[in-house]
Enzyme design. Structure first.
Site, PDB file in Angstrom:
ATOM      1  N   HIS A 101       0.864  -1.196   0.000  1.00  0.00           N
ATOM      2  CA  HIS A 101       0.000   0.000   0.000  1.00  0.00           C
ATOM      3  C   HIS A 101       0.885   1.225   0.000  1.00  0.00           C
ATOM      4  O   HIS A 101       2.106   1.113   0.025  1.00  0.00           O
ATOM      5  CB  HIS A 101      -0.996  -0.032   1.160  1.00  0.00           C
ATOM      6  CG  HIS A 101      -0.408   0.028   2.533  1.00  0.00           C
ATOM      7  ND1 HIS A 101       0.444  -0.947   3.036  1.00  0.00           N
ATOM      8  CD2 HIS A 101      -0.538   0.949   3.537  1.00  0.00           C
ATOM      9  CE1 HIS A 101       0.781  -0.633   4.276  1.00  0.00           C
ATOM     10  NE2 HIS A 101       0.216   0.518   4.608  1.00  0.00           N
ATOM     11  N   HIS A 134       1.246   3.889   2.099  1.00  0.00           N
ATOM     12  CA  HIS A 134       1.672   4.609   3.300  1.00  0.00           C
ATOM     13  C   HIS A 134       3.194   4.745   3.301  1.00  0.00           C
ATOM     14  O   HIS A 134       3.912   3.846   2.858  1.00  0.00           O
ATOM     15  CB  HIS A 134       1.222   3.865   4.563  1.00  0.00           C
ATOM     16  CG  HIS A 134      -0.192   4.184   4.972  1.00  0.00           C
ATOM     17  ND1 HIS A 134      -0.933   3.364   5.781  1.00  0.00           N
ATOM     18  CD2 HIS A 134      -0.975   5.254   4.686  1.00  0.00           C
ATOM     19  CE1 HIS A 134      -2.139   3.909   5.986  1.00  0.00           C
ATOM     20  NE2 HIS A 134      -2.178   5.052   5.320  1.00  0.00           N
ATOM     21  N   ASP A 192       5.574   4.467   5.482  1.00  0.00           N
ATOM     22  CA  ASP A 192       6.473   3.467   6.074  1.00  0.00           C
ATOM     23  C   ASP A 192       6.639   2.238   5.183  1.00  0.00           C
ATOM     24  O   ASP A 192       7.465   1.367   5.472  1.00  0.00           O
ATOM     25  CB  ASP A 192       6.033   3.067   7.501  1.00  0.00           C
ATOM     26  CG  ASP A 192       4.621   2.542   7.602  1.00  0.00           C
ATOM     27  OD1 ASP A 192       3.701   3.133   6.995  1.00  0.00           O
ATOM     28  OD2 ASP A 192       4.410   1.533   8.301  1.00  0.00           O
ATOM     29  N   HIS A 193       5.904   2.192   4.066  1.00  0.00           N
ATOM     30  CA  HIS A 193       6.028   1.066   3.128  1.00  0.00           C
ATOM     31  C   HIS A 193       6.586   1.466   1.760  1.00  0.00           C
ATOM     32  O   HIS A 193       7.004   0.596   0.995  1.00  0.00           O
ATOM     33  CB  HIS A 193       4.673   0.370   2.958  1.00  0.00           C
ATOM     34  CG  HIS A 193       4.187  -0.242   4.234  1.00  0.00           C
ATOM     35  ND1 HIS A 193       4.195  -1.603   4.466  1.00  0.00           N
ATOM     36  CD2 HIS A 193       3.714   0.326   5.377  1.00  0.00           C
ATOM     37  CE1 HIS A 193       3.737  -1.836   5.693  1.00  0.00           C
ATOM     38  NE2 HIS A 193       3.440  -0.679   6.268  1.00  0.00           N
ATOM     39  N   HIS A 221      -7.392  -1.997   5.393  1.00  0.00           N
ATOM     40  CA  HIS A 221      -6.502  -0.925   5.861  1.00  0.00           C
ATOM     41  C   HIS A 221      -6.905   0.387   5.197  1.00  0.00           C
ATOM     42  O   HIS A 221      -7.712   1.117   5.738  1.00  0.00           O
ATOM     43  CB  HIS A 221      -5.057  -1.342   5.548  1.00  0.00           C
ATOM     44  CG  HIS A 221      -4.022  -0.517   6.229  1.00  0.00           C
ATOM     45  ND1 HIS A 221      -3.943  -0.388   7.587  1.00  0.00           N
ATOM     46  CD2 HIS A 221      -2.987   0.213   5.730  1.00  0.00           C
ATOM     47  CE1 HIS A 221      -2.917   0.400   7.898  1.00  0.00           C
ATOM     48  NE2 HIS A 221      -2.323   0.779   6.782  1.00  0.00           N
TER      49      HIS A 221
HETATM   50 ZN   LIG Z   1       2.735   0.193   8.112  1.00  0.00          ZN
HETATM   51 ZN   LIG Z   2      -0.273   1.380   6.553  1.00  0.00          ZN
END
Ligand SMILES: [Zn+2]
Ligand SMILES: [Zn+2]
Length: 247
Positions: free
Chosen positions: A63, A65, A67-68, A146
């Site tokens: 996804h 976000h 942090d990814h 999510h």
């Molecule tokens: Zn995450």
């Molecule tokens: Zn996330």
């Protein structure tokens, strides 16, 4: 044939709880090398574990976000200045992935992003229930609970004789039970312990369902502060940065 190896590069959450790095996993298999998520700590992780970015054939994003995905601009810099790359890099992710990655790169390194890259980026959008090939392996996506739009994804990743299931970031879905049947490894996010959210998993919920998952090995990751603080009460395997699992 060499065994398939999964290196857990980043096993922390978006807050780097416990000093852990953000989400990234390398799957090295006879079929190819796949980077699964690319958190902003990616280069620290690769360097710390003596791994080169060069063998990576493709990047698979669960996804959008930060942090990814926010490690991609740094990975591009690595391929421009440190480990020069000419072969294309395939990036597979949810709808909108190309625009998001380009926006990130321009925001972080406007000067570099203004010129052409010395290697081609091949973006492929993947949606729930779709299958694509990435880094020589077969990737089938499913809907993670999510982000709704674009949909967050979990993945069933298959080589010739192995299968890995990854939740990405996700709340509870019965699909995790179905997808993990006959898996060699289930990489399962576990952000919380006492907090229950619709959009992330917590340890008691995973523990209650552990007997229903069909994977030979279940490893908890994306570990948040609550889980780390109560690690003594966790009797499922918890990942650490640098963990290597051979299938
Ligand atoms: Zn995450
Ligand atoms: Zn996330």
């Amino acid at each position: 044939m060499k065994p398939t190896r999964v290196t857990f590069l980043g096993t922390g959450d978006a807050y780097c709880a416990g000093g852990r790095h953000m989400a990234a996993y390398v799957i090295e298999s006879p079929e190819g090398s796949l980077l699964l998520d690319c958190g902003p700590t990616i280069l620290a992780s690769l360097n710390r574990h003596g791994l080169s970015a060069a063998p990576i054939d493709a990047v698979l994003l669960s996804h959008l976000h930060g942090d990814h995905v926010a490690g991609l601009p740094f990975l591009f810099l690595q391929y421009i200045y440190v480990e020069p790359r000419v072969r294309p890099l395939r990036i597979i992710g949810p709808p909108g992935v190309e625009e998001r990655v380009n926006v990130l790169f321009r925001a972080m390194y406007a000067d570099t992003a203004a010129g052409p890259l010395p290697f081609a980026l091949e973006f492929i959008e993947i949606r729930p229930q779709e299958t694509h090939r990435a880094g020589g392996v077969q990737v089938n996506a499913f809907r993670a609970i999510h982000q709704i739009e674009p949909p967050s994804l979990g993945f069933e990743i298959k080589g010739s004789d192995w299968k890995i299931v990854y939740t990405g970031d996700s709340g509870w879905t019965e699909e995790l039970v179905e997808r993990t049947q006959n898996a060699d490894l289930f990489i399962c996010e576990c952000s919380f312990f006492e907090t229950r959210m619709e959009t992330h998993l917590d340890y008691p919920r995973i523990k209650a369902n552990a007997g229903r998952f069909g994977a030979r090995r279940l490893v908890l990751t994306h570990l948040g502060q609550e889980v780390l603080a109560r690690a003594g009460e966790v009797d499922l395997e918890m990942a650490h940065d640098g963990l290597v699992v051979e299938l």
